[in-house]
Design a protein around this motif. Structure first.
Motif, PDB file in Angstrom:
ATOM      1  N   ASP A 284      -0.870   9.139   1.446  1.00  0.00           N
ATOM      2  CA  ASP A 284      -0.038   8.589   0.366  1.00  0.00           C
ATOM      3  C   ASP A 284      -0.306   7.128   0.024  1.00  0.00           C
ATOM      4  O   ASP A 284       0.601   6.416  -0.412  1.00  0.00           O
ATOM      5  CB  ASP A 284       1.448   8.704   0.775  1.00  0.00           C
ATOM      6  N   MET A 285      -1.519   6.674   0.220  1.00  0.00           N
ATOM      7  CA  MET A 285      -1.836   5.272  -0.107  1.00  0.00           C
ATOM      8  C   MET A 285      -1.708   5.040  -1.616  1.00  0.00           C
ATOM      9  O   MET A 285      -2.103   5.889  -2.423  1.00  0.00           O
ATOM     10  CB  MET A 285      -3.278   4.996   0.332  1.00  0.00           C
ATOM     11  N   ASP A 286      -1.193   3.880  -1.995  1.00  0.00           N
ATOM     12  CA  ASP A 286      -1.123   3.519  -3.408  1.00  0.00           C
ATOM     13  C   ASP A 286      -2.503   3.582  -4.052  1.00  0.00           C
ATOM     14  O   ASP A 286      -3.513   3.242  -3.435  1.00  0.00           O
ATOM     15  CB  ASP A 286      -0.591   2.080  -3.566  1.00  0.00           C
ATOM     16  N   VAL A 287      -2.520   3.994  -5.317  1.00  0.00           N
ATOM     17  CA  VAL A 287      -3.765   4.076  -6.094  1.00  0.00           C
ATOM     18  C   VAL A 287      -3.842   2.851  -6.994  1.00  0.00           C
ATOM     19  O   VAL A 287      -2.983   2.659  -7.868  1.00  0.00           O
ATOM     20  CB  VAL A 287      -3.793   5.370  -6.938  1.00  0.00           C
ATOM     21  N   PHE A 288      -4.849   2.037  -6.781  1.00  0.00           N
ATOM     22  CA  PHE A 288      -4.990   0.781  -7.527  1.00  0.00           C
ATOM     23  C   PHE A 288      -5.780   1.019  -8.817  1.00  0.00           C
ATOM     24  O   PHE A 288      -6.795   1.716  -8.818  1.00  0.00           O
ATOM     25  CB  PHE A 288      -5.705  -0.254  -6.650  1.00  0.00           C
ATOM     26  N   ILE A 289      -5.280   0.433  -9.897  1.00  0.00           N
ATOM     27  CA  ILE A 289      -5.986   0.510 -11.188  1.00  0.00           C
ATOM     28  C   ILE A 289      -6.469  -0.901 -11.512  1.00  0.00           C
ATOM     29  O   ILE A 289      -5.689  -1.734 -11.987  1.00  0.00           O
ATOM     30  CB  ILE A 289      -5.053   0.989 -12.328  1.00  0.00           C
ATOM     31  N   PRO A 290      -7.738  -1.208 -11.231  1.00  0.00           N
ATOM     32  CA  PRO A 290      -8.193  -2.593 -11.408  1.00  0.00           C
ATOM     33  C   PRO A 290      -8.078  -3.072 -12.842  1.00  0.00           C
ATOM     34  O   PRO A 290      -7.785  -4.247 -13.089  1.00  0.00           O
ATOM     35  CB  PRO A 290      -9.655  -2.556 -10.934  1.00  0.00           C
TER      36      PRO A 290
ATOM     37  N   GLY B 112       0.803  -1.227   0.000  1.00  0.00           N
ATOM     38  CA  GLY B 112       0.000   0.000   0.000  1.00  0.00           C
ATOM     39  C   GLY B 112       0.833   1.273   0.000  1.00  0.00           C
ATOM     40  O   GLY B 112       0.353   2.335  -0.384  1.00  0.00           O
ATOM     41  N   HIS B 113       2.076   1.155   0.490  1.00  0.00           N
ATOM     42  CA  HIS B 113       3.013   2.294   0.515  1.00  0.00           C
ATOM     43  C   HIS B 113       2.476   3.534   1.214  1.00  0.00           C
ATOM     44  O   HIS B 113       2.962   4.648   0.977  1.00  0.00           O
ATOM     45  CB  HIS B 113       3.513   2.623  -0.903  1.00  0.00           C
ATOM     46  N   ASN B 114       1.445   3.367   2.046  1.00  0.00           N
ATOM     47  CA  ASN B 114       0.952   4.506   2.812  1.00  0.00           C
ATOM     48  C   ASN B 114       1.966   4.882   3.891  1.00  0.00           C
ATOM     49  O   ASN B 114       2.648   4.022   4.441  1.00  0.00           O
ATOM     50  CB  ASN B 114      -0.423   4.193   3.447  1.00  0.00           C
ATOM     51  N   ILE B 115       2.056   6.192   4.136  1.00  0.00           N
ATOM     52  CA  ILE B 115       2.826   6.670   5.286  1.00  0.00           C
ATOM     53  C   ILE B 115       1.869   6.619   6.456  1.00  0.00           C
ATOM     54  O   ILE B 115       0.795   7.247   6.406  1.00  0.00           O
ATOM     55  CB  ILE B 115       3.373   8.085   5.060  1.00  0.00           C
TER      56      ILE B 115
ATOM     57  N   GLU C 237      -0.734   2.582  -9.500  1.00  0.00           N
ATOM     58  CA  GLU C 237      -0.019   3.641 -10.219  1.00  0.00           C
ATOM     59  C   GLU C 237       1.429   3.661  -9.745  1.00  0.00           C
ATOM     60  O   GLU C 237       1.694   3.542  -8.544  1.00  0.00           O
ATOM     61  CB  GLU C 237      -0.650   5.008  -9.931  1.00  0.00           C
ATOM     62  N   ALA C 238       2.351   3.832 -10.673  1.00  0.00           N
ATOM     63  CA  ALA C 238       3.781   3.811 -10.326  1.00  0.00           C
ATOM     64  C   ALA C 238       4.143   4.998  -9.444  1.00  0.00           C
ATOM     65  O   ALA C 238       3.643   6.115  -9.641  1.00  0.00           O
ATOM     66  CB  ALA C 238       4.611   3.827 -11.601  1.00  0.00           C
ATOM     67  N   ARG C 239       4.967   4.758  -8.463  1.00  0.00           N
ATOM     68  CA  ARG C 239       5.443   5.800  -7.554  1.00  0.00           C
ATOM     69  C   ARG C 239       6.963   5.690  -7.445  1.00  0.00           C
ATOM     70  O   ARG C 239       7.513   4.577  -7.545  1.00  0.00           O
ATOM     71  CB  ARG C 239       4.825   5.624  -6.164  1.00  0.00           C
ATOM     72  N   PRO C 240       7.646   6.823  -7.171  1.00  0.00           N
ATOM     73  CA  PRO C 240       9.120   6.771  -7.095  1.00  0.00           C
ATOM     74  C   PRO C 240       9.614   5.815  -6.016  1.00  0.00           C
ATOM     75  O   PRO C 240      10.721   5.283  -6.123  1.00  0.00           O
ATOM     76  CB  PRO C 240       9.507   8.213  -6.747  1.00  0.00           C
ATOM     77  N   TRP C 241       8.815   5.607  -4.971  1.00  0.00           N
ATOM     78  CA  TRP C 241       9.273   4.780  -3.856  1.00  0.00           C
ATOM     79  C   TRP C 241       8.938   3.306  -4.039  1.00  0.00           C
ATOM     80  O   TRP C 241       9.146   2.516  -3.134  1.00  0.00           O
ATOM     81  CB  TRP C 241       8.689   5.305  -2.532  1.00  0.00           C
ATOM     82  N   HIS C 242       8.390   2.952  -5.178  1.00  0.00           N
ATOM     83  CA  HIS C 242       8.128   1.531  -5.418  1.00  0.00           C
ATOM     84  C   HIS C 242       9.435   0.799  -5.730  1.00  0.00           C
ATOM     85  O   HIS C 242      10.225   1.271  -6.548  1.00  0.00           O
ATOM     86  CB  HIS C 242       7.164   1.339  -6.583  1.00  0.00           C
ATOM     87  N   GLY C 243       9.613  -0.341  -5.096  1.00  0.00           N
ATOM     88  CA  GLY C 243      10.808  -1.133  -5.352  1.00  0.00           C
ATOM     89  C   GLY C 243      10.605  -2.138  -6.467  1.00  0.00           C
ATOM     90  O   GLY C 243      11.547  -2.823  -6.882  1.00  0.00           O
TER      91      GLY C 243
END
Ligand code: FE2
Length: 299
Positions: A253-259, A233-236, A265-271
Motif C-alpha cells: 500500500d505504498m503511496d503512488v507519487f506523480i512527479p 508513504g502511507h505504506n502498511i 495519488e489521493a487515498r482515503p487515509w490521507h490526512g
C-alpha cells in the motif's frame, strides 16, 4: 524543488550486506524471506533472487555486519563511459567494473560519500528462478533506508545527479526520495553512523502481512513494529530483524507519487490533500499511532 528531467535510474536492484555468518544470513533470506540462491562467489558470497532478476540481495563474509554496496538499475541505453565522464564532471571518481559479480557484465561503481558505494548498471541477467511459494515470498525489493553522517551530501547526489524526486521528510532527519512510482525508493537518514537502517520488501497484498507474521512467529522471529500504516508513504509496514540484527521491513500500500504534479495519488487515509512533499514530526511515524518495540536510533 520541482524539476523536469527524469531520473537516470528507475529501480533499486540489490542490496549487498556484509555478515559474519553468510550461511546463517542465507538461511534467513532463502528460507524465511523465500528467495532463491542463484550463484555463490569465490569467497563464499551468496546471491539471492526474489524471483526474476539474478540477485536482489548479496551476502558477503566479513568480520562484522556492515552495509555493502547498493545496486541501482540505469535507464536502458545509458552509455556507461558517458556516465563516468558525467560523474567526473560532477566531481566524483567513478570506474567501470567488468564481471565483478555474476549476472552483471558491466557496471559503474561510485562512492558519493565515503563508505557508501553505489553500483549502476543497465543490464542484469534474469534467470527467473521463479517466485517461491514458501517463506514470506515477497513481490519485489522496494526500498532501502541508509543511515549516513553525510545525509545532505548523499541527498544532493541522488537528487542532483541521479535525478531522484524528494517526496517527504521526517523532521529533516529521514529524507524520502524516489526514482519511480513509489513514494520512496531510498530513505536517507542523517545520523552519526553509517549502515543500512532497513531493507524493505513489498508483499503481494495486505493479507500477506498476516501470513508473514504467522510465519515469522513459527520461526521465533518477533515482529518489532506493526503492521501499521506509516505517515510518510502511507505504506502498511511491519519490521523484524534478520539474524545479524539488520532490520527488514515488509510492506504494502505504498503511496503512488506523480512527479508531474509533485503529489501522491489521493487515498482515503490521507490526512492532507493534496499529499504533496511535506515535513512530518518524529512523533508522527505511524498513522495508527502504533508503538514500536525497538529503539529508533538503534534500529
Ligand atoms: Fe521503509
Amino acid at each position: 524543488m520541482h524539476k523536469q528531467f527524469a531520473p537516470r535510474v528507475f529501480q533499486l536492484g540489490y542490496v549487498a550486506l556484509e555478515t559474519p555468518d553468510v550461511m546463517r544470513a542465507r538461511d534467513h533470506y532463502a528460507e524465511t524471506i523465500g528467495m532463491s540462491e542463484t550463484a555463490t562467489g569465490h569467497d563464499g558470497e551468496s546471491y539471492l533472487s526474489i524471483g526474476y532478476e539474478h540477485h536482489n540481495i548479496v551476502l558477503r563474509q566479513a568480520m562484522h555486519k556492515a552495509m555493502g554496496h547498493l545496486g541501482f538499475q540505469l535507464n536502458p541505453g545509458t552509455e556507461l563511459r558517458q556516465l563516468v565522464a558525467e560523474l567526473r564532471a560532477f566531481g566524483l571518481g567513478a570506474q567501470i567494473k567488468s564481471d565483478s559479480q555474476p549476472g552483471i557484465r558491466e557496471l559503474v561503481e561510485v562512492e558519493p560519500v565515503p563508505g557508501t558505494t553505489l553500483q549502476l548498471y543497465t543490464d542484469i541477467d534474469a534467470p527467473a528462478p521463479g517466485f517461491k511459494r514458501t517463506g514470506v515470498s515477497p513481490l519485489r525489493l522496494g526500498h532501502v533506508a541508509v543511515i549516513s553522517p553525510e545525509g545532505p551530501k548523499l541527498k544532493t547526489f541522488f537528487m542532483d545527479f541521479l535525478g531522484f524526486w524528494f517526496t517527504d521528510t521526517i523532521a529533516g532527519i529521514s529524507n524520502f526520495i524516489t526514482c519511480n512510482r513509489e513514494h520512496h525508493v531510498v530513505n536517507l537518514v542523517s545520523m552519526p553512523d553509517q549502515r543500512v537502517h532497513h531493507i524493505a520488501f513489498q508483499l503481494k497484498g495486505n493479507a500477506s502481512h498476516a501470513m508473514a507474521g504467522d510465519l515469522l512467529a513459527e520461526r521465533g522471529l518477533p515482529v518489532k513494529w506493526g503492521p501499521t500504516r506509516h505517515t510518510a508513504g502511507h505504506n502498511i509496514a511491519s519490521y523484524h530483524y534478520d539474524p545479524d540484527q539488520v532490520l527488514i521491513e515488509l510492506y504494502t500500500d505504498m503511496d503512488v507519487f506523480i512527479p508531474e504534479l509533485n503529489m501522491c495519488e489521493a487515498r482515503p487515509w490521507h490526512g492532507h490533500f493534496p499529499m504533496a512533499p511535506r515535513e512530518w514530526k518524529l512523533t508522527e511515524l505511524a498513522a495508527w499511532e502504533t508503538e514500536f518495540a525497538f529503539s529508533l536510533a538503534q534500529a
